[in-house]
Design a protein around this motif. Structure first.
Motif, PDB file in Angstrom:
ATOM      1  N   ALA A   1      -6.017  -4.606  -2.296  1.00  0.00           N
ATOM      2  CA  ALA A   1      -5.932  -6.038  -1.941  1.00  0.00           C
ATOM      3  C   ALA A   1      -6.888  -6.345  -0.776  1.00  0.00           C
ATOM      4  CB  ALA A   1      -4.505  -6.404  -1.559  1.00  0.00           C
ATOM      5  N   SER A   2      -7.578  -5.315  -0.278  1.00  0.00           N
ATOM      6  CA  SER A   2      -8.495  -5.456   0.877  1.00  0.00           C
ATOM      7  C   SER A   2      -7.821  -6.197   2.024  1.00  0.00           C
ATOM      8  CB  SER A   2      -9.779  -6.199   0.481  1.00  0.00           C
ATOM      9  OG  SER A   2     -10.369  -5.565  -0.597  1.00  0.00           O
ATOM     10  N   HIS A   3      -6.613  -5.764   2.333  1.00  0.00           N
ATOM     11  CA  HIS A   3      -5.831  -6.466   3.351  1.00  0.00           C
ATOM     12  C   HIS A   3      -5.690  -5.579   4.590  1.00  0.00           C
ATOM     13  CE1 HIS A   3      -2.650  -8.723   5.287  1.00  0.00           C
ATOM     14  NE2 HIS A   3      -2.813  -9.684   4.388  1.00  0.00           N
ATOM     15  N   PRO A   4      -5.829  -6.161   5.783  1.00  0.00           N
ATOM     16  CA  PRO A   4      -5.787  -5.328   6.994  1.00  0.00           C
ATOM     17  C   PRO A   4      -4.389  -5.030   7.537  1.00  0.00           C
ATOM     18  CG  PRO A   4      -6.286  -7.590   7.586  1.00  0.00           C
ATOM     19  CD  PRO A   4      -6.143  -7.578   6.086  1.00  0.00           C
ATOM     20  N   ALA A   5      -3.348  -5.387   6.799  1.00  0.00           N
ATOM     21  CA  ALA A   5      -1.973  -5.177   7.321  1.00  0.00           C
ATOM     22  C   ALA A   5      -1.753  -3.706   7.651  1.00  0.00           C
ATOM     23  CB  ALA A   5      -0.948  -5.629   6.284  1.00  0.00           C
ATOM     24  N   MET A   6      -0.968  -3.482   8.696  1.00  0.00           N
ATOM     25  CA  MET A   6      -0.568  -2.107   9.025  1.00  0.00           C
ATOM     26  C   MET A   6       0.532  -1.675   8.048  1.00  0.00           C
ATOM     27  SD  MET A   6      -0.458  -2.189  13.187  1.00  0.00           S
ATOM     28  CE  MET A   6       0.355  -3.785  13.341  1.00  0.00           C
ATOM     29  N   LEU A   7       0.667  -0.369   7.895  1.00  0.00           N
ATOM     30  CA  LEU A   7       1.720   0.173   7.032  1.00  0.00           C
ATOM     31  C   LEU A   7       2.712   0.962   7.886  1.00  0.00           C
ATOM     32  CD1 LEU A   7       3.008   0.928   4.321  1.00  0.00           C
ATOM     33  CD2 LEU A   7       1.307   2.761   4.084  1.00  0.00           C
ATOM     34  N   PHE A   8       3.946   0.468   7.917  1.00  0.00           N
ATOM     35  CA  PHE A   8       5.017   1.147   8.662  1.00  0.00           C
ATOM     36  C   PHE A   8       5.987   1.775   7.656  1.00  0.00           C
ATOM     37  CE2 PHE A   8       4.532  -2.322  12.143  1.00  0.00           C
ATOM     38  CZ  PHE A   8       3.412  -1.670  12.649  1.00  0.00           C
ATOM     39  N   VAL A   9       6.298   3.033   7.853  1.00  0.00           N
ATOM     40  CA  VAL A   9       7.151   3.733   6.881  1.00  0.00           C
ATOM     41  C   VAL A   9       8.358   4.358   7.571  1.00  0.00           C
ATOM     42  CG1 VAL A   9       7.258   5.564   5.146  1.00  0.00           C
ATOM     43  CG2 VAL A   9       5.166   4.205   5.394  1.00  0.00           C
ATOM     44  N   ASP A  10       9.535   4.041   7.052  1.00  0.00           N
ATOM     45  CA  ASP A  10      10.778   4.688   7.480  1.00  0.00           C
ATOM     46  C   ASP A  10      10.893   5.997   6.702  1.00  0.00           C
ATOM     47  OD1 ASP A  10      13.399   5.659   7.217  1.00  0.00           O
ATOM     48  OD2 ASP A  10      14.309   3.687   7.465  1.00  0.00           O
ATOM     49  N   GLY A  11      10.784   7.095   7.440  1.00  0.00           N
ATOM     50  CA  GLY A  11      10.948   8.408   6.807  1.00  0.00           C
ATOM     51  C   GLY A  11      12.184   9.109   7.333  1.00  0.00           C
ATOM     52  N   VAL A  12      13.204   8.328   7.679  1.00  0.00           N
ATOM     53  CA  VAL A  12      14.383   8.907   8.344  1.00  0.00           C
ATOM     54  C   VAL A  12      15.037   9.983   7.468  1.00  0.00           C
ATOM     55  CG1 VAL A  12      16.679   8.419   9.297  1.00  0.00           C
ATOM     56  CG2 VAL A  12      14.783   6.874   9.802  1.00  0.00           C
ATOM     57  N   SER A  13      15.158   9.713   6.165  1.00  0.00           N
ATOM     58  CA  SER A  13      15.795  10.737   5.315  1.00  0.00           C
ATOM     59  C   SER A  13      14.783  11.433   4.410  1.00  0.00           C
ATOM     60  CB  SER A  13      16.937  10.124   4.497  1.00  0.00           C
ATOM     61  OG  SER A  13      16.475   9.065   3.697  1.00  0.00           O
ATOM     62  N   SER A  14      13.515  11.416   4.813  1.00  0.00           N
ATOM     63  CA  SER A  14      12.504  12.124   4.017  1.00  0.00           C
ATOM     64  C   SER A  14      11.642  13.049   4.869  1.00  0.00           C
ATOM     65  CB  SER A  14      11.621  11.119   3.264  1.00  0.00           C
ATOM     66  OG  SER A  14      11.141  10.104   4.118  1.00  0.00           O
TER      67      SER A  14
END
Ligand code: PLP
Length: 402
Positions: free
Chosen positions: A161-174
């Motif tokens: 999508a050529s979008h500059p959004a940051m990616l935040f990931v919850d990895g609490v149970s992974s």
């Protein structure tokens, strides 16, 4: 009845004796010249855990919820828009936290039992030509439903999508149980807690942020920042670089973290992931082939290697299975939360576990189900899991040896 308690909720998980022993320490001066010898290697260890060379890890005396908050309040400004798929209790709670901080959350509702849909994320970002969306928040492993989402595919969706959004990931149970690759997947904020894959008590909120997120932090600070004090990254950065903390750290937790990281790295992260996949396969065989029941996860691509949410037949309450398992068989199973309350029970299969421990949980679940009248064949779950473990053993051992 005496004997070991069977802890099979999806966190907190069993704490290996080795880690418990490491936590049994006398208190010491956290501002001493020796303290950095403990603290500094922890940051390196966490980078290895998150699989990042350029990220900056933070260790808060908190829980996963605190780490959720830390990432958001440091990197975003008041009123910023974020995008988040919601498909279970934990994705719901993270969204709720973001809203309570005044963020404008665009929710993508997905069915419980499914996960993040990269195509929906792509379309929403493509339509956001003004780039108002500052971040995408995704829960990698939805503990409430036993669903794992494909974070690499989410990254591709953002990129295409050529979008500059940051990616935040919850990895609490992974994180520490299922593969997670911060740098390779371009994750800007990774979040976990101490009481699941790390096999520690609850008490640490751990996160790691990218260079881009640290830049965003500087911009957010200059531009209508979200309020923060305890979770301020800047306070941490000033002291962490020399191996100290801005406030009194929990020494047992830090010693425990050091040992937990050592335990994980001695087994090897890839082997840890292979073991979780193998153990989960046996639990799934018990549920699907043995008992003939359904998982909440709607298709194999969503199956979680750390928790299986087992749907109970109509007319039964998952809470009754959990109660019977706990009171009669000394077995702790996870409850159905919110929308799925009563409809399922969860078997956690993460952390310090092997096949026979999983078989104990399967047998105990089976007995509890039969006790409350659910018509599963006696021994069917254990038989299916046993056969799975015996047949998949060579494959698992080969992976473990690789
Ligand atoms: C996926 C996920 N995210 C966040 C949390 C919240 O973490 P904590 O209870 O450590 O605050 C949990 C807790 O189980 C979780 O499973």
């Amino acid at each position: 009845m005496p004997g070991r308690h069977f802890l099979h909720i999806p966190g907190p998980t069993n704490i290996p004796d080795r880690i418990l022993n490491a936590m049994r320490v006398a208190m010491e001066d956290h501002r001493s010249a020796a303290f950095p010898d403990l603290a500094l290697p922890l940051f390196d260890g966490l980078k290895k855990l998150f699989k990042t060379s350029s990220g900056t890890p933070f260790i808060f005396p908190a829980t996963g919820t605190g780490a959720w908050e830390a990432v958001l309040v440091n990197t975003l400004s008041a009123g910023d828009r974020v995008l988040s798929p919601r498909f279970g209790q934990f994705s719901h709670l993270w969204i709720d936290l973001a809203r309570r901080h005044g963020l404008d959350v665009v929710i993508q509702q997905e069915a419980w039992g499914t996960g993040a849909a990269p195509e929906h994320i792509h379309d929403a970002l493509k339509a956001d030509t003004a780039h108002a969306i500052k971040a995408v928040m995704v829960v990698q492993n939805e503990t409430a439903t036993g669903v794992t989402s494909d974070i690499a595919a989410v990254r591709r969706a953002i990129d295409t999508a050529s979008h500059p959004a940051m990616l935040f990931v919850d990895g609490v149970s992974s994180i520490g149980s299922i593969d997670f690759r911060m740098d390779e997947w371009g994750v800007d904020g990774a979040i976990t807690g101490s009481q699941k894959g790390l096999m520690l008590p609850a008490g640490l909120g751990l996160c790691c942020v990218s260079v881009k997120a640290l830049e965003a932090q500087k911009n957010a600070r200059a531009n209508n920042p979200l309020r923060r004090c305890f979770f301020d990254f800047d306070d941490m950065l000033k002291t962490n670089k020399d191996g100290y903390f801005p406030y009194t750290p929990s020494l047992p937790m830090l010693y425990g973290l050091r040992e937990a990281l050592a335990v994980l790295f001695e087994e090897g992260l890839e082997r840890v992931f292979a073991r979780h996949h193998f153990l989960a396969g046996g639990v799934r065989a018990a549920v699907l082939d043995g008992w003939g029941l359904q998982l909440c996860a709607q298709a194999p691509k969503w199956y979680s290697d750390t928790v299986s949410a087992v749907m109970v037949p109509d007319g039964f309450n998952g809470g009754d299975v959990i109660k019977r398992a706990f009171t009669r068989y000394n077995l702790a199973l996870g409850a159905g939360l919110s929308e799925v309350a009563g409809k399922l029970f969860r078997i956690g299969h993460l952390g310090d576990l092997n096949e026979l421990m999983c078989l104990g949980a399967i047998t105990g679940s089976e007995m509890a189900m039969r006790d409350i009248g659910i018509d599963v064949e006696p021994g069917s779950g254990a038989a299916a899991a046993e056969e799975f473990y015996r047949k998949a053993d060579a494959q698992y051992m080969a992976k473990a040896a690789a």
